[in-house]
Design a protein around this motif. Sequence first.
Motif, mmCIF file in Angstrom:
data_model
loop_
_atom_site.group_PDB
_atom_site.id
_atom_site.type_symbol
_atom_site.label_atom_id
_atom_site.label_comp_id
_atom_site.label_asym_id
_atom_site.label_seq_id
_atom_site.Cartn_x
_atom_site.Cartn_y
_atom_site.Cartn_z
ATOM 1 N N VAL A 135 -58.690 27.562 -9.901
ATOM 2 C CA VAL A 135 -57.597 28.549 -9.880
ATOM 3 C C VAL A 135 -56.258 27.844 -9.677
ATOM 4 O O VAL A 135 -55.264 28.157 -10.344
ATOM 5 C CB VAL A 135 -57.843 29.609 -8.777
ATOM 6 C CG1 VAL A 135 -56.612 30.492 -8.598
ATOM 7 C CG2 VAL A 135 -59.053 30.463 -9.127
ATOM 8 N N GLY A 136 -56.223 26.856 -8.771
ATOM 9 C CA GLY A 136 -54.983 26.115 -8.513
ATOM 10 C C GLY A 136 -54.450 25.463 -9.779
ATOM 11 O O GLY A 136 -53.268 25.578 -10.113
ATOM 12 N N ILE A 137 -55.339 24.778 -10.521
ATOM 13 C CA ILE A 137 -54.947 24.115 -11.767
ATOM 14 C C ILE A 137 -54.475 25.151 -12.791
ATOM 15 O O ILE A 137 -53.418 24.994 -13.413
ATOM 16 C CB ILE A 137 -56.143 23.321 -12.362
ATOM 17 C CG1 ILE A 137 -56.559 22.194 -11.437
ATOM 18 C CG2 ILE A 137 -55.826 22.845 -13.787
ATOM 19 C CD1 ILE A 137 -56.136 20.816 -11.823
ATOM 20 N N VAL A 150 -53.340 28.329 -12.435
ATOM 21 C CA VAL A 150 -52.070 28.982 -12.097
ATOM 22 C C VAL A 150 -50.909 28.006 -12.275
ATOM 23 O O VAL A 150 -49.869 28.357 -12.841
ATOM 24 C CB VAL A 150 -52.118 29.544 -10.659
ATOM 25 C CG1 VAL A 150 -50.732 29.988 -10.207
ATOM 26 C CG2 VAL A 150 -53.097 30.703 -10.583
ATOM 27 N N ALA A 151 -51.103 26.756 -11.831
ATOM 28 C CA ALA A 151 -50.025 25.767 -11.970
ATOM 29 C C ALA A 151 -49.677 25.546 -13.446
ATOM 30 O O ALA A 151 -48.503 25.448 -13.805
ATOM 31 C CB ALA A 151 -50.435 24.454 -11.318
ATOM 32 N N ALA A 152 -50.694 25.508 -14.299
ATOM 33 C CA ALA A 152 -50.454 25.294 -15.729
ATOM 34 C C ALA A 152 -49.703 26.483 -16.326
ATOM 35 O O ALA A 152 -48.749 26.314 -17.097
ATOM 36 C CB ALA A 152 -51.777 25.078 -16.455
ATOM 37 N N VAL A 185 -47.782 28.748 -14.699
ATOM 38 C CA VAL A 185 -46.423 28.831 -14.152
ATOM 39 C C VAL A 185 -45.516 27.787 -14.812
ATOM 40 O O VAL A 185 -44.348 28.045 -15.086
ATOM 41 C CB VAL A 185 -46.442 28.662 -12.614
ATOM 42 C CG1 VAL A 185 -45.029 28.528 -12.068
ATOM 43 C CG2 VAL A 185 -47.135 29.842 -11.962
ATOM 44 N N THR A 186 -46.062 26.604 -15.091
ATOM 45 C CA THR A 186 -45.267 25.543 -15.721
ATOM 46 C C THR A 186 -44.680 26.005 -17.061
ATOM 47 O O THR A 186 -43.539 25.687 -17.389
ATOM 48 C CB THR A 186 -46.127 24.284 -15.928
ATOM 49 O OG1 THR A 186 -46.474 23.778 -14.642
ATOM 50 C CG2 THR A 186 -45.354 23.208 -16.681
ATOM 51 N N THR A 187 -45.448 26.806 -17.817
ATOM 52 C CA THR A 187 -44.957 27.239 -19.130
ATOM 53 C C THR A 187 -43.761 28.178 -19.005
ATOM 54 O O THR A 187 -42.982 28.323 -19.938
ATOM 55 C CB THR A 187 -46.067 27.934 -19.947
ATOM 56 O OG1 THR A 187 -46.508 29.072 -19.202
ATOM 57 C CG2 THR A 187 -47.225 27.001 -20.194
ATOM 58 N N THR A 193 -41.464 27.954 -16.388
ATOM 59 C CA THR A 193 -40.409 27.375 -15.561
ATOM 60 C C THR A 193 -39.968 26.034 -16.135
ATOM 61 O O THR A 193 -40.648 25.463 -16.989
ATOM 62 C CB THR A 193 -40.897 27.172 -14.110
ATOM 63 O OG1 THR A 193 -42.183 26.561 -14.152
ATOM 64 C CG2 THR A 193 -40.985 28.480 -13.361
ATOM 65 N N THR A 194 -38.838 25.542 -15.653
ATOM 66 C CA THR A 194 -38.323 24.277 -16.177
ATOM 67 C C THR A 194 -38.928 23.093 -15.429
ATOM 68 O O THR A 194 -39.038 23.113 -14.207
ATOM 69 C CB THR A 194 -36.790 24.197 -16.029
ATOM 70 O OG1 THR A 194 -36.406 25.071 -14.975
ATOM 71 C CG2 THR A 194 -36.085 24.541 -17.303
ATOM 72 N N SER A 195 -39.276 22.066 -16.190
ATOM 73 C CA SER A 195 -39.807 20.854 -15.587
ATOM 74 C C SER A 195 -38.652 20.022 -15.056
ATOM 75 O O SER A 195 -37.513 20.168 -15.487
ATOM 76 C CB SER A 195 -40.585 20.051 -16.623
ATOM 77 O OG SER A 195 -41.508 20.882 -17.280
ATOM 78 N N LYS A 196 -38.974 19.139 -14.129
ATOM 79 C CA LYS A 196 -37.949 18.217 -13.632
ATOM 80 C C LYS A 196 -37.638 17.181 -14.705
ATOM 81 O O LYS A 196 -38.526 16.808 -15.478
ATOM 82 C CB LYS A 196 -38.478 17.496 -12.388
ATOM 83 C CG LYS A 196 -38.428 18.310 -11.115
ATOM 84 C CD LYS A 196 -38.782 17.403 -9.940
ATOM 85 C CE LYS A 196 -38.353 18.021 -8.626
ATOM 86 N NZ LYS A 196 -38.539 17.097 -7.505
ATOM 87 N N ASP A 199 -37.252 13.615 -16.414
ATOM 88 C CA ASP A 199 -38.072 12.409 -16.223
ATOM 89 C C ASP A 199 -37.500 11.451 -15.184
ATOM 90 O O ASP A 199 -38.235 10.848 -14.412
ATOM 91 C CB ASP A 199 -38.226 11.665 -17.561
ATOM 92 C CG ASP A 199 -39.194 12.391 -18.484
ATOM 93 O OD1 ASP A 199 -39.644 13.503 -18.096
ATOM 94 O OD2 ASP A 199 -39.495 11.869 -19.565
ATOM 95 N N LEU A 250 -38.653 11.690 -11.711
ATOM 96 C CA LEU A 250 -40.094 11.584 -11.460
ATOM 97 C C LEU A 250 -40.609 10.153 -11.542
ATOM 98 O O LEU A 250 -41.803 9.918 -11.407
ATOM 99 C CB LEU A 250 -40.861 12.461 -12.460
ATOM 100 C CG LEU A 250 -40.600 13.967 -12.327
ATOM 101 C CD1 LEU A 250 -41.316 14.731 -13.420
ATOM 102 C CD2 LEU A 250 -41.036 14.476 -10.964
#
Lengths: 117, 471
Positions: free
Chosen positions: A20-22, A24-26, A28-30, A32-35, A37, A40
């Motif tokens: 579930v963690g993986i 939901v994270a995947a 939500v990522t679609t 929201t904006t990624s940081k 590079d 990171l």
Amino acid sequence: MIEVSSQAGSFIGASAAFVVGIAVAAIVTTFTTSKPDAELVGLVWSLTPRADRGQRRRAVPDEAVPEQVTAGAVRRHTAVESVPVAMHEEEGAWWQSPVVMGVLVLVLTLALYLMFV
Amino acid sequence: MLAQADLRLDTIWVDYVFVVFYFVLVLGIGVLARRSIASSLDFLLSGRSLPAWVTGLAFISANLGAIELIGMMANGAEYGIATVHYYWIGAIPAMVFLGIVMMPFYYGSKARSVPEFLLMRFNATTQRVNGITFALASVLIAGVNLYALGLILEAMLGWSLQLAIPVAALVVLSYTFLGGLNAAIYNEVLQFFVILALLIPLTVTGLARVGGWDGLVAQVSALPPGQEQVSAWPGSTLTEIANPFLSVLGIVFGLGFVLSFGYWTTNFAEVQRALSARSMSAARRTPIIGAFPKALIPLVIVIPGMIAGVLVPQLTTLKQGGETEVTYNNALSLLMNEVLPNGILGVALAGLLASFMAGMAANVSSLNTVFTYDLWQDWIRPGRPDDYYLRVGRTVTVVGCLVAIGTAFIAGSFENLMDYIQALFSFFNAPLFAIFILGLFWKRMSGPAGWTGLISGTIAAVIVDTLVRTG
């Protein structure tokens, strides 16, 4: 509802939490904006070149960053400077190398397994 | 767990001499470590100055708490050799992975804690969510160790738990308060050897009593469920999966991947020991040096557990399915009383106390760091001078120990401590491992994905736990 022992139950619970963690994270990522590079480097595998893996990130001390105390939060890591760190310092002998020692302990474990098959 | 009447030990004055000597040593280390503390980083992260062998032994000692010792010996008595899977597949690969693959990111980022690493990789919300859940889990697990520590004092001195638990808390408090993480870590190195001084004589004298290894195998096989208790694979009794192939699969992926990687790679009480190492190389070697004793220690935990199963009459009755007032959780203390002579018993008791103090000190010292840096400095009261945070760190030590007294009584109300702990791990460690591994290998994973993944994973585990309990 689920009829298993509590030991098997906590294993199912841990697996469910992982999946579930993986998921939901995947999802939500679609949305929201990624940081970028640049922020990171040293934190993500693909953005850390092999030679630099283990470079030292140093947060610029608080005083140097203009304090934005918005809702009590200070972004301590807005600025990060990188200084190279000797990845292999004090690795003179074979027994000081993490990889050699790591392989050795895996071999030891395998040997123990063979003794107690 | 741990029925009190069965823990009454036949101690005499010689035994107490060893125990008192050990306590003096523990407090002495606390006093000595105090000298080297000038900043909050010294107190909370040992100033990042320790050599690899020290952090490596502390790494494994922090894991040798009450649950480990009592729980795994109980498993040895109940399931036999299959218990070794918890060590060989359930710990070693994850420890090597932590050292070789993950430590460059942890140590290289210079994060002072796991939540701070999450701040760098994700965002402040993820740091806070993890900081709060970690603080909660720490005081709950510290309570379990404290409860076990109180039970030992009760068994030795005949004190009531109401007296024994606060006294035990005071001892751990005094050395962690004085010397911070340094005192906790140097004591863990000492504790490692004292715990061995408990386990090795127990195994050797036990084996002598049952006629060596061959005698043990013969006697265990003679009791139900028989032969399967003397071979590690397919471990059906452990997994409760009848099909041998699926049982092996369950061990390799269930125990070997989700549970063990989740525990070893994200548990800050462990990772903190590596972060206090003096160089990148020392940090990477920390879990790997710890893996050597971890690979060998089942020989002196699982084997005595099996010996207890055939040597202690009450446990033999239990294995045969008979009625008795003891549980497998009593295996350790019953075997100690059965095979150890006075004098050695004192050393063994010191070992037991060492183990439970190591467990609790690891929880308290990691709680300190997370609370002081992640919750207080980065969130609630930022921008104060360093000596302010040093004082906060010391205060949290006191408060953490006081709260642990409360949670010790919560732990005491659970019938099976192992179930309680396993449930806590599935709530907190499994979701953390999920976002950690995704964030490490997928650069697009966003900040908000971090905390939403954490919270939804925890909710999923809580739902499963509720369904299992009501089922």
